[in-house]
Design an enzyme around this catalytic site. Sequence first.
Site, mmCIF file in Angstrom:
data_model
loop_
_atom_site.group_PDB
_atom_site.id
_atom_site.type_symbol
_atom_site.label_atom_id
_atom_site.label_comp_id
_atom_site.label_asym_id
_atom_site.label_seq_id
_atom_site.Cartn_x
_atom_site.Cartn_y
_atom_site.Cartn_z
ATOM 1 N N CYS A 165 74.107 -23.710 127.092
ATOM 2 C CA CYS A 165 72.336 -23.994 127.088
ATOM 3 C C CYS A 165 71.755 -22.887 127.754
ATOM 4 C CB CYS A 165 72.307 -25.377 127.619
ATOM 5 S SG CYS A 165 73.188 -26.554 126.979
ATOM 6 N N ARG A 185 68.279 -22.134 125.470
ATOM 7 C CA ARG A 185 67.996 -22.544 124.372
ATOM 8 C C ARG A 185 67.854 -24.241 124.184
ATOM 9 N NH1 ARG A 185 71.978 -25.928 122.255
ATOM 10 N NH2 ARG A 185 73.907 -25.645 123.513
ATOM 11 N N TYR A 228 65.126 -37.004 127.156
ATOM 12 C CA TYR A 228 65.814 -38.079 126.177
ATOM 13 C C TYR A 228 65.011 -39.360 126.559
ATOM 14 C CZ TYR A 228 70.019 -34.901 125.411
ATOM 15 O OH TYR A 228 70.606 -34.146 124.827
#
Length: 283
Positions: A165, A185, A228
């Site tokens: 990541c 990313r 999330y």
Amino acid sequence: MNNADKQYLDFCQKIMKEGTDKQNRTGIATRSLFGGQLRFNLEEGFPALTTKKLAFKSVRSELLWFLEGSGDERRLAEIHYGKPRNELTEKRTIWTENATADYWQPKAKFPGDLGRVYGVQWRNWRGIDQIKNIIDTLKNNPNDRRIILTAWNVDELSDMALPPCHCFAQFYVTNGKLSCMLYQRSCDMFLGVPFNIASYALLTHMLAQVTGLKVGEFIHTLGDAHIYHNHLDQMKTQIEREPFPLPKLKLNPTVKNIHDFKMEDIELENYQSHASIKADMAV
């Protein structure tokens, strides 16, 4: 309000207000925004966010594990708990879920194997030790524009339990001060990003110490920055909290070799924070 918490919380609020709801491989939707940047002056304090408790012990152990060049989750457990693996059968780490994931098990070569993840790429990219090269360059050619650390090895992504990541960092020296800019990313803003900020700020401090430099900035460039859906309520709680002053990082000044750092050589001084906020990690 300290500038580290302010930048982070302001950007999280921006995601919540302006982001797009998207699906992803985990099956848990996110509120996502593409592109952002946070800048932390490391001379003003260590950017351990204070609006919820940072698991700094895990930051330390994971970074030392990366610097060893290991892809063995059980080795991370040894570093974190300070015990041999035969005494740690029931002990978990932040990488346990990845190491034991159903999608990865057919590729794992031994219990705890994560494949060619971050630390392996840092220390052995087709035989190249990137950390050694970075230290040598910082000492001998600090104005070089190629002081790069990358974990995004395209040829070996399928050999990793989790593709990186935080995948690309550049180091920059001016006026005897070392700065680091990270490109990430995929940015789990609630669980991952506070941890990533602390990890690369710590790496910058450690590299500065072993190369005779002072610290400058840590600059965090964010790609897909997301919250999330099952973290939205927790994020609202964190945003409402009043930050404390930032702590200071204390490194053992006698350590002059990157390989010699141990857990006890790395401490936070005067770290005050609000309580941790529980949330499930999407794997």
